[in-house]
Design a protein around this motif. Sequence first.
Motif, PDB file in Angstrom:
ATOM      1  N   ILE A   1       0.845  -1.202   0.000  1.00  0.00           N
ATOM      2  CA  ILE A   1       0.000   0.000   0.000  1.00  0.00           C
ATOM      3  C   ILE A   1       0.876   1.247   0.000  1.00  0.00           C
ATOM      4  O   ILE A   1       0.660   2.192  -0.771  1.00  0.00           O
TER       5      ILE A   1
ATOM      6  N   VAL B   1       1.932   9.102   4.829  1.00  0.00           N
ATOM      7  CA  VAL B   1       1.290   7.834   4.458  1.00  0.00           C
ATOM      8  C   VAL B   1       1.158   6.937   5.691  1.00  0.00           C
ATOM      9  O   VAL B   1       0.096   6.342   5.936  1.00  0.00           O
TER      10      VAL B   1
ATOM     11  N   THR C   1      -1.533   8.171   8.009  1.00  0.00           N
ATOM     12  CA  THR C   1      -2.843   7.855   7.445  1.00  0.00           C
ATOM     13  C   THR C   1      -3.190   6.397   7.721  1.00  0.00           C
ATOM     14  O   THR C   1      -4.319   6.064   8.098  1.00  0.00           O
ATOM     15  N   MET C   2      -2.205   5.518   7.549  1.00  0.00           N
ATOM     16  CA  MET C   2      -2.439   4.088   7.780  1.00  0.00           C
ATOM     17  C   MET C   2      -2.745   3.808   9.244  1.00  0.00           C
ATOM     18  O   MET C   2      -3.604   2.974   9.563  1.00  0.00           O
TER      19      MET C   2
ATOM     20  N   MET D   1      -4.139   5.946  11.368  1.00  0.00           N
ATOM     21  CA  MET D   1      -5.433   6.517  11.728  1.00  0.00           C
ATOM     22  C   MET D   1      -6.616   5.830  11.045  1.00  0.00           C
ATOM     23  O   MET D   1      -7.700   5.756  11.613  1.00  0.00           O
ATOM     24  N   PHE D   2      -6.431   5.359   9.830  1.00  0.00           N
ATOM     25  CA  PHE D   2      -7.561   4.821   9.073  1.00  0.00           C
ATOM     26  C   PHE D   2      -7.420   3.361   8.692  1.00  0.00           C
ATOM     27  O   PHE D   2      -8.280   2.799   8.013  1.00  0.00           O
ATOM     28  N   GLY D   3      -6.329   2.717   9.154  1.00  0.00           N
ATOM     29  CA  GLY D   3      -6.134   1.301   8.900  1.00  0.00           C
ATOM     30  C   GLY D   3      -6.791   0.479  10.008  1.00  0.00           C
ATOM     31  O   GLY D   3      -7.504   1.045  10.830  1.00  0.00           O
ATOM     32  N   PRO D   4      -6.570  -0.813  10.087  1.00  0.00           N
ATOM     33  CA  PRO D   4      -5.755  -1.603   9.173  1.00  0.00           C
ATOM     34  C   PRO D   4      -6.489  -1.856   7.852  1.00  0.00           C
ATOM     35  O   PRO D   4      -7.685  -1.584   7.756  1.00  0.00           O
ATOM     36  N   PRO D   5      -5.801  -2.337   6.849  1.00  0.00           N
ATOM     37  CA  PRO D   5      -6.450  -2.558   5.537  1.00  0.00           C
ATOM     38  C   PRO D   5      -7.572  -3.595   5.676  1.00  0.00           C
ATOM     39  O   PRO D   5      -7.461  -4.533   6.463  1.00  0.00           O
ATOM     40  N   VAL D   6      -8.664  -3.379   4.896  1.00  0.00           N
ATOM     41  CA  VAL D   6      -9.762  -4.337   4.941  1.00  0.00           C
ATOM     42  C   VAL D   6      -9.309  -5.654   4.340  1.00  0.00           C
ATOM     43  O   VAL D   6      -8.411  -5.678   3.504  1.00  0.00           O
TER      44      VAL D   6
END
Lengths: 319, 98
Positions: free
Chosen positions: B32, B85, B88-89, B91-96
């Motif tokens: 990512i 980056v 951002t990961m 705050m808004f992660g972990p990846p789906v």
Amino acid sequence: MTVVIGFEGSANKIGIGIIRDGEVLSNPRRTYITPPGQGFLPSETARHHRAVILTVLQEALEQAGLKPADVDCVAYTKGPGMGAPLVTVALVARTVAQLWGKPLLGVNHCIGHIEMGRLITHADNPTVLYVSGGNTQVIAYSERRYRIFGETIDIAVGNCLDRFARVIKISNDPSPGYNIEQMAKKGSQYVELPYTVKGMDVSFSGILSYIEEAAHKMLESGQCTAEDLCFSLQETLFSMLVEITERAMAHCGSQEVLIVGGVGCNLRLQEMMGVMCKERGAKLFATDERFCIDNGAMIAQAGWEMFRSGHTRWKNDET
Amino acid sequence: MAAPSSGDTNHESGKHEFALDIPFPSSREAVIALQSLSPDREPRKGGISKQLSVSGSKLSVRWSADEARILRVSVASFLDHLSLVVETMVMFGPPVSQ
């Protein structure tokens, strides 16, 4: 139902907005305001955006009452604009699109303004006057594309206004153009300035040089006030814009005008355009500062249009 | 996140080189980061080149520049972008899950 989140940061405004099938669910924004007499440079602007972007993203989701899973597509401004701020925004958009497993769409900033204007005003097929700090174009839609019928051959009208504001050191809060507009209302003397329409196009850099010099001479000698200069500048610039808009309307046989972009907030411009439209029996459409000024929802709206017409492939190329 | 790195002058080519290896919690997250950071070209057209790659859960970056100051500017800028980056990961992660 299609929900799109849009990221905008091509100049000194950073905005993130969420749209669901034509409804604006949230549209928070922050503006990087410099001290009087100073403009904004790419690296400082990027730094400003970088400091607030994740907070604004959080706000956009909270105010819309949505979770990332509810979003169908991520849209961001690919260009045109200032490189460093655009990259800052692109990085976050690319990252969240991947984290959330959603398609990513690069949107043209100018088309964002137009699509938002059409959504809010329900204008059908207008001649568009797009006027901002970075752009000045007269645009109409013809054969599947927006086409430029007239434009500035040098600087944008908003740039001319902003740089004049620096010369007379007026505040950039909330924006230099807004403060020029307020001062212009108090002007009483019309100072003659160059009028430079070139066929279907316009030129502003000569007017800027002229008024910068005139400001120094005339303000010092007390021949006129700063308010008089603001008034005279607006009357001149806006007359030129009305002229090229009318020329494009005559060319296209159009009966609608839509004004978009930050300078479109200016009520005197709307008034002058309204007079011309009335004379031609045409309709004038304009939006308020929420949507005239750069914002995230306009990018979401353009992204929504693109997504629904089949642009769903991830195109990860440079911003 | 520790980022072991090294810089040197390649005495054969005369170029200044710098290497950065950044460990991520998973291979997915390293990819990512790669996809977010690789599209934008160096603002400066000549005198610098940068290569990004992922191996396992590690993002690797290799620079080659004609002058030390060009290298410094590019590396500083990259670290700024990388930190955005990563933030951002976080705050808004972990990846789906895919």
